[in-house]
Scaffold this motif. Structure first.
Motif, mmCIF file in Angstrom:
data_model
loop_
_atom_site.group_PDB
_atom_site.id
_atom_site.type_symbol
_atom_site.label_atom_id
_atom_site.label_comp_id
_atom_site.label_asym_id
_atom_site.label_seq_id
_atom_site.Cartn_x
_atom_site.Cartn_y
_atom_site.Cartn_z
ATOM 1 N N VAL A 17 0.843 -1.206 0.000
ATOM 2 C CA VAL A 17 0.000 0.000 0.000
ATOM 3 C C VAL A 17 0.876 1.252 0.000
ATOM 4 N N ARG A 154 12.835 4.180 9.202
ATOM 5 C CA ARG A 154 12.552 5.036 10.359
ATOM 6 C C ARG A 154 11.316 4.521 11.084
ATOM 7 N N THR A 171 0.492 2.381 7.266
ATOM 8 C CA THR A 171 1.220 1.538 8.214
ATOM 9 C C THR A 171 0.520 0.212 8.510
ATOM 10 N N GLY A 172 -0.543 -0.098 7.813
ATOM 11 C CA GLY A 172 -1.191 -1.399 8.038
ATOM 12 C C GLY A 172 -1.525 -1.604 9.500
ATOM 13 N N LEU A 191 1.050 -20.069 5.891
ATOM 14 C CA LEU A 191 1.216 -20.697 4.580
ATOM 15 C C LEU A 191 2.362 -21.692 4.620
ATOM 16 N N LEU A 268 0.240 -11.270 9.392
ATOM 17 C CA LEU A 268 -0.943 -10.775 10.101
ATOM 18 C C LEU A 268 -1.669 -9.789 9.195
HETATM 19 C C1 LIG Z 1 -1.138 -15.271 4.590
HETATM 20 C C2 LIG Z 1 -1.642 -14.071 3.861
HETATM 21 C C3 LIG Z 1 -2.129 -14.195 2.570
HETATM 22 C C4 LIG Z 1 -2.616 -13.088 1.884
HETATM 23 N N1 LIG Z 1 -3.045 -13.254 0.601
HETATM 24 C C5 LIG Z 1 -3.492 -12.181 -0.093
HETATM 25 C C6 LIG Z 1 -3.892 -12.325 -1.455
HETATM 26 O O1 LIG Z 1 -3.851 -13.437 -2.024
HETATM 27 N N2 LIG Z 1 -4.332 -11.210 -2.110
HETATM 28 C C7 LIG Z 1 -4.390 -9.983 -1.512
HETATM 29 O O2 LIG Z 1 -4.795 -9.006 -2.154
HETATM 30 N N3 LIG Z 1 -3.997 -9.827 -0.230
HETATM 31 C C8 LIG Z 1 -3.566 -10.891 0.493
HETATM 32 N N4 LIG Z 1 -3.189 -10.737 1.801
HETATM 33 C C9 LIG Z 1 -3.391 -9.439 2.454
HETATM 34 C C10 LIG Z 1 -2.275 -8.466 2.157
HETATM 35 O O3 LIG Z 1 -1.038 -9.091 2.403
HETATM 36 C C11 LIG Z 1 -2.421 -7.197 3.002
HETATM 37 O O4 LIG Z 1 -3.713 -6.642 2.888
HETATM 38 C C12 LIG Z 1 -1.401 -6.158 2.555
HETATM 39 O O5 LIG Z 1 -0.112 -6.716 2.502
HETATM 40 C C13 LIG Z 1 -1.396 -4.942 3.464
HETATM 41 O O6 LIG Z 1 -0.415 -4.075 2.978
HETATM 42 P P1 LIG Z 1 0.043 -2.793 3.782
HETATM 43 O O7 LIG Z 1 1.055 -2.098 2.925
HETATM 44 O O8 LIG Z 1 -1.130 -2.032 4.253
HETATM 45 O O9 LIG Z 1 0.721 -3.372 5.125
HETATM 46 P P2 LIG Z 1 2.151 -4.015 5.394
HETATM 47 O O10 LIG Z 1 2.613 -4.850 4.282
HETATM 48 O O11 LIG Z 1 2.051 -4.635 6.749
HETATM 49 O O12 LIG Z 1 3.137 -2.759 5.496
HETATM 50 C C14 LIG Z 1 3.058 -1.841 6.563
HETATM 51 C C15 LIG Z 1 4.295 -0.961 6.546
HETATM 52 O O13 LIG Z 1 4.164 0.028 7.563
HETATM 53 C C16 LIG Z 1 5.366 0.058 8.326
HETATM 54 N N5 LIG Z 1 5.052 0.568 9.664
HETATM 55 C C17 LIG Z 1 4.118 0.122 10.529
HETATM 56 N N6 LIG Z 1 4.133 0.850 11.658
HETATM 57 C C18 LIG Z 1 5.112 1.784 11.494
HETATM 58 C C19 LIG Z 1 5.615 2.845 12.304
HETATM 59 N N7 LIG Z 1 5.115 3.096 13.516
HETATM 60 N N8 LIG Z 1 6.639 3.604 11.812
HETATM 61 C C20 LIG Z 1 7.163 3.362 10.596
HETATM 62 N N9 LIG Z 1 6.716 2.379 9.787
HETATM 63 C C21 LIG Z 1 5.699 1.610 10.229
HETATM 64 C C22 LIG Z 1 5.868 -1.369 8.292
HETATM 65 O O14 LIG Z 1 7.223 -1.426 8.640
HETATM 66 C C23 LIG Z 1 5.602 -1.698 6.839
HETATM 67 O O15 LIG Z 1 6.645 -1.176 6.046
HETATM 68 C C24 LIG Z 1 -2.662 -11.816 2.515
HETATM 69 C C25 LIG Z 1 -2.156 -11.675 3.788
HETATM 70 C C26 LIG Z 1 -1.656 -12.787 4.474
HETATM 71 C C27 LIG Z 1 -1.108 -12.601 5.855
#
Ligand SMILES: Cc1cc2nc3c(=O)[nH]c(=O)nc-3n(C[C@H](O)[C@H](O)[C@H](O)COP(=O)(O)OP(=O)(O)OC[C@H]3O[C@@H](n4cnc5c(N)ncnc54)[C@H](O)[C@@H]3O)c2cc1C
Length: 315
Positions: A17, A154, A171-172, A191, A268
Motif C-alpha cells: 500500500v 525510520r 502503516t497497516g 502458509l 498478520l
Molecule cells: C497469509 C496471507 C495471505 C494473503 N493473501 C493475499 C492475497 O492473495 N491477495 C491480496 O490481495 N492480499 C492478500 N493478503 C493481504 C495483504 O497481504 C495485506 O492486505 C497487505 O499486505 C497490506 O499491505 P500494507 O502495505 O497495508 O501493510 P504491510 O505490508 O504490513 O506494510 C506496513 C508498513 O508500515 C510500516 N510501519 C508500521 N508501523 C510503522 C511505524 N510506527 N513507523 C514506521 N513504519 C511503520 C511497516 O514497517 C511496513 O513497512 C494476505 C495476507 C496474508 C497474511
C-alpha cells in the motif's frame, strides 16, 4: 525552517500500500520519501500468496471499484512477468457462484462457472493476476526510486511529528498503535511453500471462517494455504497447522502430499471494519492522509486506493 519541511510528501509504510501510493504520488510530480520501520521484504505484503480477489475487506461498495482499477494495472504489468512479478493465471474458486459476489464481479473478464472437468463441485473459473510478492515489491521500490523517491528506515511514534506538508499513513497493522486505532486487529495467516509437483493452475476451496484451503503456483514454489485466525498475534509457524494445510491441499491434488517443504510463512492481515482512506488536518494545519486497514486484500485494491489517497493528498 527545517530543510526537511520542504519535501512535499512523506509516506509512512513500505508494504504494497505504501509503495504503490508513493509510486502514484512520485509519478505525478510530487517529491516523495518513504519512512518505514521495516523494508518491503519484511512486511505482511511480502508474505501474501498473492491472488487478485476481494477477500476479507470492507466496505464492499468501494472495494469493487478499487479492485477493478487495480485489476487493469496488473493486467498490463502481466505483460512483463519476470520484471514485475505479475502473471495472469487460470484457476477455480471452489464453492463460489457468480450471483453470490458483489456487482464488481460482472466486470471481471471471463468469469464463468467451472466445468465438471475443471472442478468436482460448484466453482467459478477465472484468469486472474497472481503476484509473486518479493519480486513485485522490489520492482515497485525500483519504480519509485526511478521516479525520484527515496526510502528510509525510520520508526514513527507520532504522525504529527513527521516533517512534511503532507503525510500519508500506510502503516497497516502498525496503525493500531500509531494513530492509535483500536479498530485495527490482526487476522493471522499461515502458509506452507512446497516444491511444485507440476501444478500450473490455482485453486481455492472449502472456505470456512478459519480454514480457507488454497494453492497458488509461484515461480519459487507452490504456495499452500491457509488460515484466518482473528486476533492472533503469533508470527511463529505452527507445525500442526502446517501439516493440516498440506493434508487439506493434498485432498484436492494428491501429488501435493509428497512435495518437499521449502518454507513456512506467517503474516498478520491488517483487518478493520472498513478500510480507512481519508484526509484529516494535523493540529498545525498540515495534511494527513490515511490509507490502511486492507485486511485480506491489500494487493487486490492497492492501485485503486493509491490513486484515491494521492487525490486526497493533492487537494
Ligand atoms: C497469509 C496471507 C495471505 C494473503 N493473501 C493475499 C492475497 O492473495 N491477495 C491480496 O490481495 N492480499 C492478500 N493478503 C493481504 C495483504 O497481504 C495485506 O492486505 C497487505 O499486505 C497490506 O499491505 P500494507 O502495505 O497495508 O501493510 P504491510 O505490508 O504490513 O506494510 C506496513 C508498513 O508500515 C510500516 N510501519 C508500521 N508501523 C510503522 C511505524 N510506527 N513507523 C514506521 N513504519 C511503520 C511497516 O514497517 C511496513 O513497512 C494476505 C495476507 C496474508 C497474511
Amino acid at each position: 525552517m527545517n530543510s526537511e519541511l520542504n519535501d512535499d510528501v512523506i509516506v509512512v509504510g513500505c508494504g504494497v500500500v505504501g509503495l504503490t501510493t508513493a509510486v502514484v504520488l512520485a509519478e505525478s510530480g510530487r517529491r516523495v520519501r518513504i519512512w518505514a520501520r521495516e523494508p518491503a521484504e519484511r512486511t505482511t505484503s511480502a508474505v501474501a500468496g498473492a491472488l487478485w480477489w476481494p477477500y476479507r475487506i470492507e466496505p464492499e461498495v468501494l472495494v469493487g471499484e478499487w479492485a477493478l482499477q487495480s485489476l487493469s494495472v496488473y493486467e498490463e504489468l502481466a505483460a512483463r512477468p519476470e520484471e514485475t512479478g505479475v502473471r495472469m493465471v487460470e484457476g477455480v474458486h471452489g464453492e463460489t457462484v457468480l450471483d453470490g459476489l458483489g456487482s464488481w464481479a460482472a466486470r471481471v473478464p471471463g468469469l464463468r462457472a467451472a466445468t465438471a472437468g475443471e472442478y468436482a463441485g460448484v466453482g467459478l473459473w477465472a484468469r486472474l493476476p497472481l503476484i509473486d510478492m518479493p519480486v513485485h515489491l522490489a520492482w515497485l521500490r525500483e519504480r519509485f526510486v526511478r521516479a525520484g523517491g527515496t526510502v528510509e528506515e525510520r520508526y514513527v511514534t507520532d504522525l504529527a511529528e513527521v516533517p512534511a506538508p503532507v503525510v500519508v499513513n500506510c502503516t497497516g497493522l502498525g496503525a493500531r498503535e500509531l494513530v492509535p486505532d483500536p479498530g485495527m486487529r490482526p487476522v493471522r495467516g499461515q502458509l506452507v511453500v512446497v516444491e511444485n509437483p507440476g501444478v500450473t493452475t490455482w485453486l481455492t476451496s472449502g472456505e470456512s471462517d478459519t480454514k480457507a484451503t488454497y494453492f497458488f503456483p509461484q515461480p519459487g514454489g507452490l504456495i499452500l494455504g491457509g488460515t484466518t485466525e482473528e486476533d492472533d498475534w503469533s508470527l511463529t509457524p505452527d507445525p500442526a497447522v502446517a501439516e493440516a494445510i498440506v493434508r487439506r491441499c493434498a485432498a484436492l491434488r494428491p501429488e501435493i502430499a509428497g512435495a518437499r517443504i521449502i518454507d513456512h510463512r506467517v503474516g498478520l492481515r491488517p483487518a478493520r471494519d472498513a478500510v480507512r482512506l481519508e484526509r484529516e488536518l494535523l493540529p498545525d494545519g498540515r495534511v494527513l492522509v490515511h490509507n490502511y486497514g486492507h485486511g485480506g486484500a491489500g494487493i487486490t485494491v492497492a492501485w485503486g486506493c493509491a490513486r484515491e489517497a494521492a487525490g486526497l493528498a493533492s487537494r
